[in-house]
Design a protein around this motif. Sequence first.
Motif, short mmCIF file in Angstrom:
data_model
loop_
_atom_site.label_atom_id
_atom_site.label_comp_id
_atom_site.label_asym_id
_atom_site.label_seq_id
_atom_site.Cartn_x
_atom_site.Cartn_y
_atom_site.Cartn_z
N GLU A 96 35.20 79.18 66.90
CA GLU A 96 34.49 78.42 65.86
C GLU A 96 33.26 79.18 65.36
OE1 GLU A 96 33.53 74.48 67.08
OE2 GLU A 96 35.61 73.91 67.50
N THR A 97 32.49 79.72 66.31
CA THR A 97 31.25 80.42 65.95
C THR A 97 31.54 81.73 65.23
OG1 THR A 97 30.24 79.50 67.94
CG2 THR A 97 29.06 81.29 66.87
N LEU A 98 32.56 82.46 65.70
CA LEU A 98 32.90 83.73 65.06
C LEU A 98 33.39 83.52 63.64
CD1 LEU A 98 33.25 86.77 65.15
CD2 LEU A 98 35.43 86.45 66.33
N GLU A 99 34.18 82.48 63.42
CA GLU A 99 34.66 82.20 62.07
C GLU A 99 33.49 81.89 61.13
OE1 GLU A 99 37.50 79.09 62.69
OE2 GLU A 99 39.18 80.50 62.97
N SER A 100 32.53 81.10 61.62
CA SER A 100 31.34 80.79 60.80
C SER A 100 30.51 82.04 60.55
CB SER A 100 30.47 79.74 61.51
OG SER A 100 31.17 78.55 61.69
N ALA A 101 30.38 82.90 61.60
CA ALA A 101 29.58 84.12 61.47
C ALA A 101 30.21 85.09 60.47
CB ALA A 101 29.43 84.79 62.83
N ILE A 102 31.54 85.16 60.47
CA ILE A 102 32.24 86.03 59.51
C ILE A 102 32.02 85.54 58.08
CG2 ILE A 102 34.54 86.72 58.68
CD1 ILE A 102 35.37 86.96 61.63
N THR A 103 32.11 84.21 57.89
CA THR A 103 31.87 83.63 56.56
C THR A 103 30.46 83.96 56.08
OG1 THR A 103 33.39 81.81 57.02
CG2 THR A 103 31.80 81.48 55.25
N GLU A 104 29.46 83.82 56.97
CA GLU A 104 28.07 84.11 56.62
C GLU A 104 27.88 85.60 56.35
OE1 GLU A 104 24.09 83.82 55.75
OE2 GLU A 104 25.66 82.28 55.79
N ASP A 115 32.21 76.38 79.21
CA ASP A 115 32.90 76.85 80.40
C ASP A 115 32.34 76.12 81.62
OD1 ASP A 115 34.42 78.61 82.15
OD2 ASP A 115 32.48 79.53 82.60
N GLU A 116 33.21 75.46 82.36
CA GLU A 116 32.77 74.60 83.45
C GLU A 116 32.08 75.38 84.57
OE1 GLU A 116 34.69 71.23 86.48
OE2 GLU A 116 35.95 72.27 85.02
N LEU A 117 32.54 76.59 84.85
CA LEU A 117 32.00 77.35 85.98
C LEU A 117 30.61 77.90 85.69
CD1 LEU A 117 32.33 78.69 88.77
CD2 LEU A 117 33.40 80.62 87.60
N THR A 118 30.44 78.56 84.54
CA THR A 118 29.19 79.27 84.25
C THR A 118 28.24 78.53 83.34
OG1 THR A 118 30.15 80.40 82.33
CG2 THR A 118 30.42 81.47 84.48
N GLY A 119 28.74 77.49 82.65
CA GLY A 119 27.89 76.79 81.69
C GLY A 119 27.79 77.51 80.36
N LEU A 120 28.42 78.69 80.25
CA LEU A 120 28.42 79.41 78.98
C LEU A 120 29.39 78.73 78.01
CD1 LEU A 120 28.58 83.15 80.11
CD2 LEU A 120 26.56 81.88 79.35
N PRO A 121 29.24 78.98 76.71
CA PRO A 121 30.27 78.52 75.77
C PRO A 121 31.62 79.15 76.11
CG PRO A 121 28.29 79.23 74.60
CD PRO A 121 28.11 79.64 76.03
N GLN A 146 19.78 85.00 68.41
CA GLN A 146 20.91 84.98 67.48
C GLN A 146 22.23 85.37 68.14
OE1 GLN A 146 17.87 86.54 66.45
NE2 GLN A 146 17.42 84.52 65.59
N GLU A 147 22.15 86.12 69.24
CA GLU A 147 23.35 86.63 69.89
C GLU A 147 23.93 85.58 70.84
OE1 GLU A 147 21.66 91.22 69.74
OE2 GLU A 147 21.54 90.05 71.59
N VAL A 148 25.25 85.57 70.96
CA VAL A 148 25.94 84.54 71.74
C VAL A 148 26.85 85.20 72.76
CG1 VAL A 148 27.56 82.61 71.64
CG2 VAL A 148 25.92 82.96 69.78
N VAL A 149 26.79 84.73 74.02
CA VAL A 149 27.72 85.20 75.05
C VAL A 149 28.62 84.04 75.46
CG1 VAL A 149 26.05 84.79 76.91
CG2 VAL A 149 28.02 86.28 77.32
N THR A 150 29.91 84.30 75.56
CA THR A 150 30.88 83.28 75.95
C THR A 150 31.74 83.82 77.09
OG1 THR A 150 32.52 84.06 74.35
CG2 THR A 150 31.00 82.35 73.62
N ARG A 151 32.24 82.91 77.92
CA ARG A 151 33.23 83.30 78.93
C ARG A 151 34.59 82.82 78.44
NH1 ARG A 151 34.91 80.54 84.29
NH2 ARG A 151 36.13 82.17 85.33
N VAL A 152 35.50 83.75 78.30
CA VAL A 152 36.79 83.42 77.69
C VAL A 152 37.91 83.32 78.71
CG1 VAL A 152 36.17 84.32 75.43
CG2 VAL A 152 37.22 85.85 77.12
N GLY A 153 37.58 83.50 80.00
CA GLY A 153 38.59 83.35 81.04
C GLY A 153 38.44 84.40 82.12
N GLY A 154 38.71 84.00 83.38
CA GLY A 154 38.67 84.96 84.48
C GLY A 154 37.35 85.68 84.55
N ASP A 155 37.41 87.02 84.51
CA ASP A 155 36.19 87.83 84.54
C ASP A 155 35.95 88.47 83.18
OD1 ASP A 155 38.43 89.41 84.71
OD2 ASP A 155 37.53 90.90 86.01
#
Length: 557
Positions: free
Chosen positions: A149-157, A136-142, A205-214
């Motif tokens: 991509e990460t959630l799909e891998s985490a579900i498989t694991e 994410d360009e604004l916050t630097g978060l994924p 192990q935990e991941v935070v992402t910004r998916v849009g807006g707030d």
Amino acid sequence: MNQSEWDKLEESEMKYQAVFTYNANAIFILDQFGKITEVNPATLTITGFSSHFLLNKKITEIVHQNSIKSVQAGMTKVWNGHSVTIDIELNHHHLKEVIVHVTMVPLKIGEIVNGAIIFAQNITEDFKTKRIALEDELTGLPNRRYLIETLESAITEAKRANEKLAVMLIDLDRFKLVNDAIGSLFGDRALRLIAERLKSSLNEQEVVTRVGGDEFVILIPQLKSEMEAKSKASRLLERLKKPLIIEEYEFTLTGSIGISIFPNNGEDCETIIKSADAAIYRAKSNGSDSFELYKREMRFQLNEKFQIENDLRKALERGEFSLYFQPQFDARSQRYCGEEVLVRWNHPDEGLISPGKFISIAEETGLINTIGEWVLREACFQKKKWIDNGFPAVPVSVNLSTKQFLKRSIVEIVSDILQASELPPHLLELEVTESITIDIQRTSDSLKRLQSLGVQISLDDFGTGYSSLQYVSQLPIQELKIDQSFVRNIGNGKHNEGIISMIINLAHFLKISVIAEGVETKEQLDYLVGLKCDKVQGYYFSKPLSVVDFERLINNW
């Protein structure tokens, strides 16, 4: 060993030296203690260090601190006889970012591991390109793509290890209000501060992402229980609502969180996210600063919300809205002295839909501006018609949503409607809520401009919002409205009664009149009269009425 065997050995050694010397990838040879005993020329190019600096260093000494744990875990597997492939960051002599794709291979004599070879391919440019695509360009978060991509891998694991994971969808309450009030640059800075708070609240192990807006999404793998997810959500809400200070502004943002759990609430990426979305809709409908864990019935409510949103967009064109009026009375004499305008939606299939079901959706989608302007216009024309027909010349009260009020053209809109309807300005009262005080200077200026038109200003739902009592003295208002939640609890304890008494005394000290809404019993009315409340409205006198029924009521009063 005969000459032929010596020749083959020499040829093999020459091939090894050629591969080692001319390989474009870095090659590290480690002894049984993990120290570097040999490096090829490409290693010097990739790291910027000399061979003199690298030799006898442990491999972990030239790895960036962000990658040390990964390398240590990988080397443990190598010493146990296994090959490992990972991506890591190396240190560089000139402090450049160097990302390498590493393969670590054990060196064995028989069954004994007495060293290792590490092949490192420089993937820095590819990594930067991929990071730009996943960041994410604004916050630097994924960003959302990274989340999927990460959630799909985490579900498989999680399926492989028979584990649970949680997805938390976080939406900031009132962020759009802050953004509109103090500007997008301050809003962006607020989002960056919130992003840092969320990131610092998580483990590795935990991941935070910004998916849009707030909106942010947190992925929690290896979840032990639902209680762990609830505890995490509760702590996050506490962190979120700590005051934000940006230059001269200090304000508070709260959050709503929807939680879904794999495999309980879905077994694929799309379903898990939809379940979290349904849960956050319930959380927001319960009020700000709350979280909800997904339950099956929430999906229906979310579908209902989308249906309402779609129908709402067509409702104005189809003339499905109508005005209802609730009369207001002088508390002591019980003389009719005004009315509040309310909007109702006559849905072609669902019948009469109350504002509680559609106003929040209208605010989310921005439709509240169009609907609010329609209500204001219709109310002014109806009031002028009543006056022309000989009805009492008392004020009509119209609610302005915060979004409406924050529109820069609000004064011009009100002025145009007054001119078009020819309603005397002093017969229009505009109700605003405490949330407009997010930017007290701009709020005060806008209210003064509205007052210059000759209209009256009322502060609605007083005591339930976010403002400080000191703001009341700074705002140019003529009336405070006591929220019905306080009136409803008259007789149920001194706490609410004390608040009501304080509001009335404060208002009268500032020479502001007070109206109490939600009056349903004579006991409530008598109590308010005893405190010298000025005006009242509620079911004790009349429920909100259609135009025809309201006219009948006033004629018979």
